[in-house]
Design an enzyme around this catalytic site. Sequence first.
Site, PDB file in Angstrom:
ATOM      1  N   LYS A 111       0.822  -1.214   0.000  1.00 38.34           N
ATOM      2  CA  LYS A 111       0.000   0.000   0.000  1.00 38.34           C
ATOM      3  C   LYS A 111       0.859   1.269   0.000  1.00 38.34           C
ATOM      4  O   LYS A 111       0.375   2.340  -0.372  1.00 38.34           O
ATOM      5  CB  LYS A 111      -0.958   0.020   1.196  1.00 38.34           C
ATOM      6  CG  LYS A 111      -0.300   0.118   2.558  1.00 38.34           C
ATOM      7  CD  LYS A 111      -1.356   0.107   3.661  1.00 38.34           C
ATOM      8  CE  LYS A 111      -0.714   0.188   5.042  1.00 38.34           C
ATOM      9  NZ  LYS A 111      -1.724   0.142   6.119  1.00 38.34           N
ATOM     10  N   ASP A 112       2.152   1.152   0.397  1.00 37.14           N
ATOM     11  CA  ASP A 112       3.056   2.305   0.402  1.00 37.14           C
ATOM     12  C   ASP A 112       3.737   2.533  -0.942  1.00 37.14           C
ATOM     13  O   ASP A 112       4.374   3.574  -1.142  1.00 37.14           O
ATOM     14  CB  ASP A 112       4.147   2.125   1.467  1.00 37.14           C
ATOM     15  CG  ASP A 112       3.613   2.114   2.884  1.00 37.14           C
ATOM     16  OD1 ASP A 112       2.563   2.729   3.116  1.00 37.14           O
ATOM     17  OD2 ASP A 112       4.241   1.477   3.749  1.00 37.14           O
TER      18      ASP A 112
ATOM     19  N   ARG B 291      -8.616   8.790   4.939  1.00 39.21           N
ATOM     20  CA  ARG B 291      -9.650   7.806   4.608  1.00 39.21           C
ATOM     21  C   ARG B 291     -10.371   7.335   5.871  1.00 39.21           C
ATOM     22  O   ARG B 291     -11.612   7.284   5.923  1.00 39.21           O
ATOM     23  CB  ARG B 291      -9.001   6.619   3.869  1.00 39.21           C
ATOM     24  CG  ARG B 291      -9.947   5.479   3.500  1.00 39.21           C
ATOM     25  CD  ARG B 291      -9.142   4.312   2.919  1.00 39.21           C
ATOM     26  NE  ARG B 291      -8.001   4.002   3.762  1.00 39.21           N
ATOM     27  CZ  ARG B 291      -8.083   3.280   4.874  1.00 39.21           C
ATOM     28  NH1 ARG B 291      -9.237   2.758   5.253  1.00 39.21           N
ATOM     29  NH2 ARG B 291      -7.011   3.057   5.602  1.00 39.21           N
ATOM     30  N   ARG B 292      -9.612   6.997   6.900  1.00 36.21           N
ATOM     31  CA  ARG B 292     -10.228   6.556   8.152  1.00 36.21           C
ATOM     32  C   ARG B 292     -11.035   7.684   8.794  1.00 36.21           C
ATOM     33  O   ARG B 292     -12.122   7.469   9.339  1.00 36.21           O
ATOM     34  CB  ARG B 292      -9.156   6.040   9.110  1.00 36.21           C
ATOM     35  CG  ARG B 292      -8.574   4.699   8.679  1.00 36.21           C
ATOM     36  CD  ARG B 292      -7.358   4.299   9.475  1.00 36.21           C
ATOM     37  NE  ARG B 292      -6.861   2.988   9.049  1.00 36.21           N
ATOM     38  CZ  ARG B 292      -5.616   2.570   9.206  1.00 36.21           C
ATOM     39  NH1 ARG B 292      -4.716   3.366   9.778  1.00 36.21           N
ATOM     40  NH2 ARG B 292      -5.253   1.365   8.795  1.00 36.21           N
TER      41      ARG B 292
ATOM     42  N   ARG C 106       0.657   9.316  15.334  1.00 40.51           N
ATOM     43  CA  ARG C 106       1.707   8.799  14.473  1.00 40.51           C
ATOM     44  C   ARG C 106       2.530   7.798  15.274  1.00 40.51           C
ATOM     45  O   ARG C 106       2.413   7.688  16.481  1.00 40.51           O
ATOM     46  CB  ARG C 106       2.638   9.918  13.971  1.00 40.51           C
ATOM     47  CG  ARG C 106       2.030  10.848  12.937  1.00 40.51           C
ATOM     48  CD  ARG C 106       1.752  10.181  11.596  1.00 40.51           C
ATOM     49  NE  ARG C 106       2.914   9.458  11.085  1.00 40.51           N
ATOM     50  CZ  ARG C 106       3.932  10.025  10.445  1.00 40.51           C
ATOM     51  NH1 ARG C 106       3.960  11.321  10.246  1.00 40.51           N
ATOM     52  NH2 ARG C 106       4.920   9.282   9.998  1.00 40.51           N
TER      53      ARG C 106
ATOM     54  N   ARG D 211       1.389   3.136  18.619  1.00 37.50           N
ATOM     55  CA  ARG D 211      -0.029   3.505  18.529  1.00 37.50           C
ATOM     56  C   ARG D 211      -0.889   2.654  19.474  1.00 37.50           C
ATOM     57  O   ARG D 211      -1.808   3.158  20.104  1.00 37.50           O
ATOM     58  CB  ARG D 211      -0.505   3.391  17.083  1.00 37.50           C
ATOM     59  CG  ARG D 211      -0.044   4.563  16.210  1.00 37.50           C
ATOM     60  CD  ARG D 211      -0.501   4.403  14.778  1.00 37.50           C
ATOM     61  NE  ARG D 211       0.347   3.477  14.041  1.00 37.50           N
ATOM     62  CZ  ARG D 211      -0.026   2.824  12.955  1.00 37.50           C
ATOM     63  NH1 ARG D 211      -1.271   2.954  12.502  1.00 37.50           N
ATOM     64  NH2 ARG D 211       0.810   2.033  12.322  1.00 37.50           N
TER      65      ARG D 211
ATOM     66  N   CYS E 189      -3.025   9.680  -0.969  1.00 38.39           N
ATOM     67  CA  CYS E 189      -3.758   9.700   0.292  1.00 38.39           C
ATOM     68  C   CYS E 189      -4.409  11.056   0.553  1.00 38.39           C
ATOM     69  O   CYS E 189      -4.983  11.280   1.610  1.00 38.39           O
ATOM     70  CB  CYS E 189      -2.849   9.304   1.451  1.00 38.39           C
ATOM     71  SG  CYS E 189      -1.465  10.414   1.728  1.00 38.39           S
TER      72      CYS E 189
END
Length: 289
Positions: free
Chosen positions: A77-78, A123-124, A141, A147, A233
Amino acid sequence: MIVGTRGSELALTQTNYIRNRLFDLTNNEVETKIIKTTGDKITTSQLYNMDSKGLFTKELDRAVLEEEVDFAVHSLKDVPTELNEDLEIAAVPIRESPNEVLVSNYSWEDLKKGSTLGTSSLRREAFCNMYEKGLELKPIRGNIGTRVEKVLDGEVDATIMAEAGLNRLGLTKCIKNRFSLDYLTPPAGQGALAIITRKDSLAKNTIRKLNHHESEQEVLAEKTVLKELGIGCQWPLGSIARVNGNELSLYSILLTQKGEILHKAKLKSPIGEAEDLGKKLANDMKEFI
């Protein structure tokens, strides 16, 4: 062979998985070289407020290009939709779960109005706004462990994370809820790995043996949507493709930051037409951007 990787616990776990798979195939050890990326050095900014193209990959890709390492392992995804012309994704190993999960002491239903949810993902954030729960969204972050600790220490009441990372690190006990793929749709490529090599690499054919065809087709469809739309993003876009027998289904949803649905669509095709499927869905979505 030498593999390049980020130094986070997740990156090293993913890289060690690939090293072990290659050892099983070749009986040769693979040396690890840790390379710090731009994304690792930035700890305060929201990623969607930055030029995030290649944020977690470009230094690794440069090491591959300059032959400091033979290949690099990325979270797919990166990986930017446009690679350097001398690089390629040599293999996509079998995909982990693409689902999103809630990490919290509270269930999703029990999170009350005003509860704090940490996220640095547009998105979240958009999905949380779409469900109108009245959550207070706070930037968060750090690597996965950091996290999780911020939730357990009460700095925020909850956060949303990729299930794949928690699975790979053995942190499934931290998962309170698992969201369905249509309720909280993940970013393109979530749960998959990409092994990047030079196109002329002698290691390419060996690495290709790690490829999982169904996973490769799923992420190809998803990333093609991103490529055709030309967005990163900075737009709240969820895309997920799933293989069922010889059929490939692709679902994408585009939101505003406030959680308004701009467009959503689901299309199907034979598994071998992943790229065309992604192009067709993106074409349907372009007028809403």
